[in-house]
Design a protein around this motif. Structure first.
Motif, PDB file in Angstrom:
ATOM      1  N   ASP A  65       0.836  -1.204   0.000  1.00  0.00           N
ATOM      2  CA  ASP A  65       0.000   0.000   0.000  1.00  0.00           C
ATOM      3  C   ASP A  65       0.866   1.247   0.000  1.00  0.00           C
ATOM      4  O   ASP A  65       1.842   1.353   0.775  1.00  0.00           O
ATOM      5  CB  ASP A  65      -0.891   0.037   1.246  1.00  0.00           C
ATOM      6  CG  ASP A  65      -2.086  -0.892   1.138  1.00  0.00           C
ATOM      7  OD1 ASP A  65      -2.946  -0.623   0.288  1.00  0.00           O
ATOM      8  OD2 ASP A  65      -2.152  -1.878   1.902  1.00  0.00           O
ATOM      9  N   PHE A  66       0.500   2.210  -0.848  1.00  0.00           N
ATOM     10  CA  PHE A  66       1.052   3.558  -0.785  1.00  0.00           C
ATOM     11  C   PHE A  66      -0.002   4.444  -0.132  1.00  0.00           C
ATOM     12  O   PHE A  66      -1.153   4.508  -0.589  1.00  0.00           O
ATOM     13  CB  PHE A  66       1.384   4.081  -2.186  1.00  0.00           C
ATOM     14  CG  PHE A  66       2.588   3.435  -2.803  1.00  0.00           C
ATOM     15  CD1 PHE A  66       3.867   3.907  -2.517  1.00  0.00           C
ATOM     16  CD2 PHE A  66       2.461   2.348  -3.652  1.00  0.00           C
ATOM     17  CE1 PHE A  66       4.992   3.308  -3.078  1.00  0.00           C
ATOM     18  CE2 PHE A  66       3.569   1.738  -4.214  1.00  0.00           C
ATOM     19  CZ  PHE A  66       4.840   2.219  -3.932  1.00  0.00           C
ATOM     20  N   LEU A  67       0.391   5.125   0.956  1.00  0.00           N
ATOM     21  CA  LEU A  67      -0.523   5.939   1.748  1.00  0.00           C
ATOM     22  C   LEU A  67       0.035   7.354   1.897  1.00  0.00           C
ATOM     23  O   LEU A  67       1.227   7.588   1.654  1.00  0.00           O
ATOM     24  CB  LEU A  67      -0.705   5.324   3.140  1.00  0.00           C
ATOM     25  CG  LEU A  67      -1.303   3.915   3.193  1.00  0.00           C
ATOM     26  CD1 LEU A  67      -1.009   3.258   4.540  1.00  0.00           C
ATOM     27  CD2 LEU A  67      -2.799   3.992   2.962  1.00  0.00           C
ATOM     28  N   PRO A  68      -0.795   8.305   2.296  1.00  0.00           N
ATOM     29  CA  PRO A  68      -0.262   9.642   2.593  1.00  0.00           C
ATOM     30  C   PRO A  68       0.827   9.571   3.660  1.00  0.00           C
ATOM     31  O   PRO A  68       0.780   8.702   4.547  1.00  0.00           O
ATOM     32  CB  PRO A  68      -1.493  10.396   3.100  1.00  0.00           C
ATOM     33  CG  PRO A  68      -2.660   9.678   2.495  1.00  0.00           C
ATOM     34  CD  PRO A  68      -2.255   8.237   2.451  1.00  0.00           C
ATOM     35  N   GLN A  69       1.776  10.475   3.591  1.00  0.00           N
ATOM     36  CA  GLN A  69       2.922  10.471   4.504  1.00  0.00           C
ATOM     37  C   GLN A  69       2.462  10.517   5.961  1.00  0.00           C
ATOM     38  O   GLN A  69       1.641  11.341   6.347  1.00  0.00           O
ATOM     39  CB  GLN A  69       3.824  11.678   4.223  1.00  0.00           C
ATOM     40  CG  GLN A  69       5.130  11.683   5.016  1.00  0.00           C
ATOM     41  CD  GLN A  69       6.056  10.529   4.605  1.00  0.00           C
ATOM     42  OE1 GLN A  69       6.267  10.313   3.413  1.00  0.00           O
ATOM     43  NE2 GLN A  69       6.576   9.805   5.572  1.00  0.00           N
ATOM     44  N   GLY A  70       3.008   9.575   6.767  1.00  0.00           N
ATOM     45  CA  GLY A  70       2.708   9.551   8.199  1.00  0.00           C
ATOM     46  C   GLY A  70       1.343   8.999   8.543  1.00  0.00           C
ATOM     47  O   GLY A  70       0.919   9.061   9.700  1.00  0.00           O
ATOM     48  N   VAL A  71       0.650   8.438   7.557  1.00  0.00           N
ATOM     49  CA  VAL A  71      -0.718   7.942   7.787  1.00  0.00           C
ATOM     50  C   VAL A  71      -0.724   6.420   7.821  1.00  0.00           C
ATOM     51  O   VAL A  71      -0.162   5.756   6.951  1.00  0.00           O
ATOM     52  CB  VAL A  71      -1.676   8.445   6.688  1.00  0.00           C
ATOM     53  CG1 VAL A  71      -3.038   7.757   6.806  1.00  0.00           C
ATOM     54  CG2 VAL A  71      -1.849   9.950   6.791  1.00  0.00           C
ATOM     55  N   ASN A  72      -1.350   5.877   8.849  1.00  0.00           N
ATOM     56  CA  ASN A  72      -1.594   4.442   8.961  1.00  0.00           C
ATOM     57  C   ASN A  72      -2.757   4.246   9.925  1.00  0.00           C
ATOM     58  O   ASN A  72      -3.317   5.228  10.432  1.00  0.00           O
ATOM     59  CB  ASN A  72      -0.339   3.685   9.423  1.00  0.00           C
ATOM     60  CG  ASN A  72       0.248   4.278  10.696  1.00  0.00           C
ATOM     61  OD1 ASN A  72      -0.464   4.489  11.681  1.00  0.00           O
ATOM     62  ND2 ASN A  72       1.549   4.569  10.675  1.00  0.00           N
ATOM     63  N   LYS A  73      -3.120   3.022  10.174  1.00  0.00           N
ATOM     64  CA  LYS A  73      -4.246   2.783  11.078  1.00  0.00           C
ATOM     65  C   LYS A  73      -3.989   3.366  12.466  1.00  0.00           C
ATOM     66  O   LYS A  73      -4.891   3.927  13.103  1.00  0.00           O
ATOM     67  CB  LYS A  73      -4.516   1.280  11.191  1.00  0.00           C
ATOM     68  CG  LYS A  73      -5.171   0.639   9.981  1.00  0.00           C
ATOM     69  CD  LYS A  73      -5.491  -0.829  10.269  1.00  0.00           C
ATOM     70  CE  LYS A  73      -6.225  -1.503   9.116  1.00  0.00           C
ATOM     71  NZ  LYS A  73      -6.560  -2.909   9.422  1.00  0.00           N
TER      72      LYS A  73
END
Length: 751
Positions: A149-157
């Motif tokens: 997964d590529f996600l916005p920087q610093g973003v995770n669950k």
């Protein structure tokens, strides 16, 4: 407390009894807030919100933390969403950059503010991929040895859950986090009380082993969450173990439960006291349904109007139905006020559901307060059913008035085998989806083990609607021929779906056109009054061709269109004037149903116009009877008709067509059935002349054809029709339905 849980393998996993226990506990405790924290997008989570057995979340953290929503409105939590949006480079930019890695394939599933790929472990460790993520300003997450997964920087669950908890003002110790894969690591290691449920990903277990607030459960899915409730002391020292199963009624004694809006007898009041009489419905459904209780204990669930001046303890819940013929059958009455019946049945069902089901959605009136009453009544039916049914009993629910009973009942009694028969037409998705409550309705029907309609077209329409609510897998199909027409009419179909898998349940599907009680028609024809009335009609219409039309007052029946076509018939064929009469028997609606007042006025004006234009001495082109006829007299009219002109714009089945055929067959007649191809019966009654009721010229042409059909052809058509109606009678309908419900064989595809 807040329970923040992953879905697949966690909140959706575990033994059925553990899921039921956890879900009911959450539903029973309003102070437990629930957050779905998932790698799925909101679009992929929506089907879960249609499952009535699942507790609805207060918050949704989707797309591996990139999207946050309110659970009730499904609108973004803007205060938390805006900063994430600001650091997202955009889907197209990432997708374009990933073309450098053609061996890494994008996942074909809904994605918002994330780009997800299938990726082998050795590819995931590539320095080039890490460099690409840095270049794009993205977070890169790899899990389960397959998903990238590529996600916005610093973003995770974990980061999104922390922001949600801070925004809600909840203390960390009041949060329980649950997960089972590596993309749950961030929230499991965010400092909350947490549980790795049984069968969690080995790397997740390894990475969380030393974390002080994380427990490793032995039970999978919901069972692991239940262990965590006890381990961390939520709901007291013993956790969910201290919770009793709530509101699950004790099993009753009924092996078969019939859930029908009407009692198998009619109630009326004399001097304020309830009296009973046999039902006057002529279609034989109620006697047929009763007959299944000849050798097994059962209950019949139906409403009874509860008078406001009655004392609650005076309301009789259980009555016998026919102590002599059916000693094992009990009527279990659901107490409803007159206001509830008026709203639930006479207003809401007829003003919201009826027009939509029959494709007249522009006539529908949707009132949220009426929906609340509808839900209330359906829950009352479900609760009474749950109290009556024996362990593992068969429950047979009837028609759209009780759409929500399966949902409420499955929650109360998951052990039951639930079947549903839809007596009314079921439209295609583009029509049905107009209903504001379509997700709740479809979610409820998908709690059944067996759902059946009159004809295959209605089955496929239901599958099409359901597919737009939940992801379905088709397990089996079968050919519609030779039982039904395929390409021969508007509602024909070549193949139909017979079983689907919703992911949580296999639902079987069937087509069972309701049949006639032939014996009832035979008895009516043998009645002295019927023979005398036939003789009168022979004299009255001597030398005249009789076109007969019998229907209820309803815009779905195409009465106005038929009258206009009749005028066209007389216009284009002047030789028919004085030699043909249209007799229209139109049964009025209930007095409270004022929505038909305008239609009645239009019909009367049109008849006046036709008679005023064409009438001559001794000849009235249209004879209109705005009332119901005794069954015996109706049979006499059927027997004397040269053409039976049945032209609904849309109809689930149409038993009048079958009554005409049976009457003509029993009296050795040769009347011609001209039938709308938009009735369910059109797919079954081979031998009818089919017509398009939306085309006035086709209506007139086919009626003319029926009037002039050679006698030999008319007799041949009637023999074919009568063979179908006699063989597929009401008894066969009921037997085949029951047999289909009890069929435990594995669905197998056949085309």
């Amino acid at each position: 407390m807040l329970l923040a849980t992953d879905l697949d393998g966690t909140f959706l996993g575990g033994a059925p009894e553990d899921r039921l226990s956890l879900y009911q506990t959450i539903a029973a405790h309003p102070d437990i807030q629930l957050a779905y924290v998932s790698g799925r997008s909101l679009e992929a989570i929506l089907p879960l919100l249609s499952d009535p057995t699942l507790p609805q979340p207060d918050y949704i953290v989707a797309d591996v933390g990139a999207s946050l929503y309110h659970g009730d409105t499904l609108q973004p939590i803007q205060a938390l969403q805006n900063p994430i949006d600001a650091c997202w480079p955009g889907e197209s930019r990432i997708a374009s950059a990933m073309t450098r890695f053609p061996e890494i394939v994008r996942q074909d599933e809904p994605q918002i503010r994330r780009c997800s790929y299938y990726c082998a472990p050795e590819q995931a460790e590539s320095p080039e991929l890490a460099a690409l993520a840095d270049e794009l300003g993205c977070e890169m997450l790899y899990s389960a040895g397959r998903y990238l997964d590529f996600l916005p920087q610093g973003v995770n669950k974990g980061s999104s859950l922390q922001k949600l908890v801070e925004w809600l003002g909840i203390a960390h110790d009041e949060v329980l986090v649950a997960g089972d894969t590596m993309n749950d690591l961030a929230m499991l290691s965010a400092g909350f009380k947490a549980v790795c449920v049984g069968d969690a990903e080995p790397e997740l277990l390894e990475r969380t082993r030393q974390l002080p607030k994380v427990m490793h459960a032995s039970a999978i899915g919901c069972g692991g969450i239940i262990e965590a409730f006890a381990h961390f002391g939520f709901l007291g020292a013993r956790g969910l173990a201290a919770e009793n199963r709530r509101d699950i009624p004790h099993a009753g004694k009924a092996e078969l439960v019939m859930v029908y809006h009407r009692l198998p007898y009619e109630e009326y009041r004399v001097d304020g006291k309830i009296r009973r009489r046999r039902p006057t419905s002529p279609n034989g459904i109620i006697p047929t349904l009763q007959s299944f209780f000849a050798n097994q204990r059962g209950s019949w669930i139906a409403w009874s109007i509860y008078e406001g001046d009655e004392e609650p303890e005076d309301f009789v819940t259980h009555t016998s139905v026919d102590a002599k013929q059916y000693p094992l059958l009990t009527a279990a009455r659901v107490a409803l006020t007159k206001a509830q019946v008026d709203i639930f049945y006479k207003r809401f069902s007829k003003e919201a559901f009826w027009p939509t089901l029959h494709t007249f959605w522009e006539r529908a009136r949707f009132r949220e307060e009426d929906w609340d009453t509808y839900c209330e009544v359906n829950r009352a039916f479900a609760e009474r059913t749950a109290e009556e049914a024996a362990e593992g009993a068969l429950v047979w629910i009837h028609d759209y008035n009780l759409w929500l009973v399966p949902a409420y009942l499955r929650e109360l009694r998951p052990d039951l085998r639930i079947a549903f028969f839809h007596h009314t037409y079921f439209p295609s998705a583009d029509v049905f989806n107009v209903l504001p409550w379509r997700r709740e309705i479809v979610g409820s029907l998908l709690q059944c083990d067996y759902v059946a309609f009159h004809i295959p077209r209605q089955v496929e329409n239901f599958v099409d609607v359901a597919r737009g609510v939940v992801p379905l897998t088709t397990l089996s199909r079968q050919n519609c021929a030779p039982r039904f027409l395929t390409y021969g009419c508007a509602v024909g179909l070549e193949t139909m779906t017979t079983a689907i898998d919703t992911g949580s349940r296999v639902v079987r599907l069937g087509a069972h056109p309701v049949g006639l009680d032939i014996g009832r028609i035979r008895n009516a024809l043998e009645h002295d009054g019927a023979e005398a009335r036939m003789a009168e009609l022979r004299d009255e219409f001597e030398g005249m061709k009789l076109i007969l039309s019998v229907e209820r007052l309803d815009y779905t029946k195409g009465v106005l269109e038929k009258l206009k076509a009749y005028e066209l018939l007389l216009d284009e064929n002047p030789e028919l004037r004085g030699k043909v009469t249209l007799v229209s028997i139109c049964v009025p609606a209930a007095r409270e149903m004022t929505i038909y007042d305008e239609l009645q006025t239009q019909i009367e004006q049109t008849i006046g116009h036709i008679n005023g234009r064409f009438a001559d001495v001794g000849w009235t082109p249209v004879q209109f009877y705005f009332r119901g006829f005794p069954f015996e007299e109706l049979m006499a009219w059927y027997a004397m008709a040269d053409v039976m002109w049945i032209t609904p714009l849309r109809d689930g089945l149409n038993l009048v067509a079958k009554e005409f055929v049976a009457t003509q067959g029993l009296t050795q007649g040769c009347g011609v059935l001209v039938l709308s191809e938009f009735t369910g019966a059109a797919a079954e009654l081979k031998g009818a002349i089919l017509t398009n009721p939306h085309d006035l010229h086709d209506l007139a042409r086919t009626c003319y054809l029926g009037l002039n059909l050679p006698r030999a052809e008319a007799q041949a058509r009637l023999r074919q029709l009568n063979d179908i109606v006699e063989y597929n009678d009401i008894r066969r309908w009921g037997d085949e339905f029951i047999a289909a419900i009890k069929d435990d064989s594995e669905p197998s595809a056949s085309a």
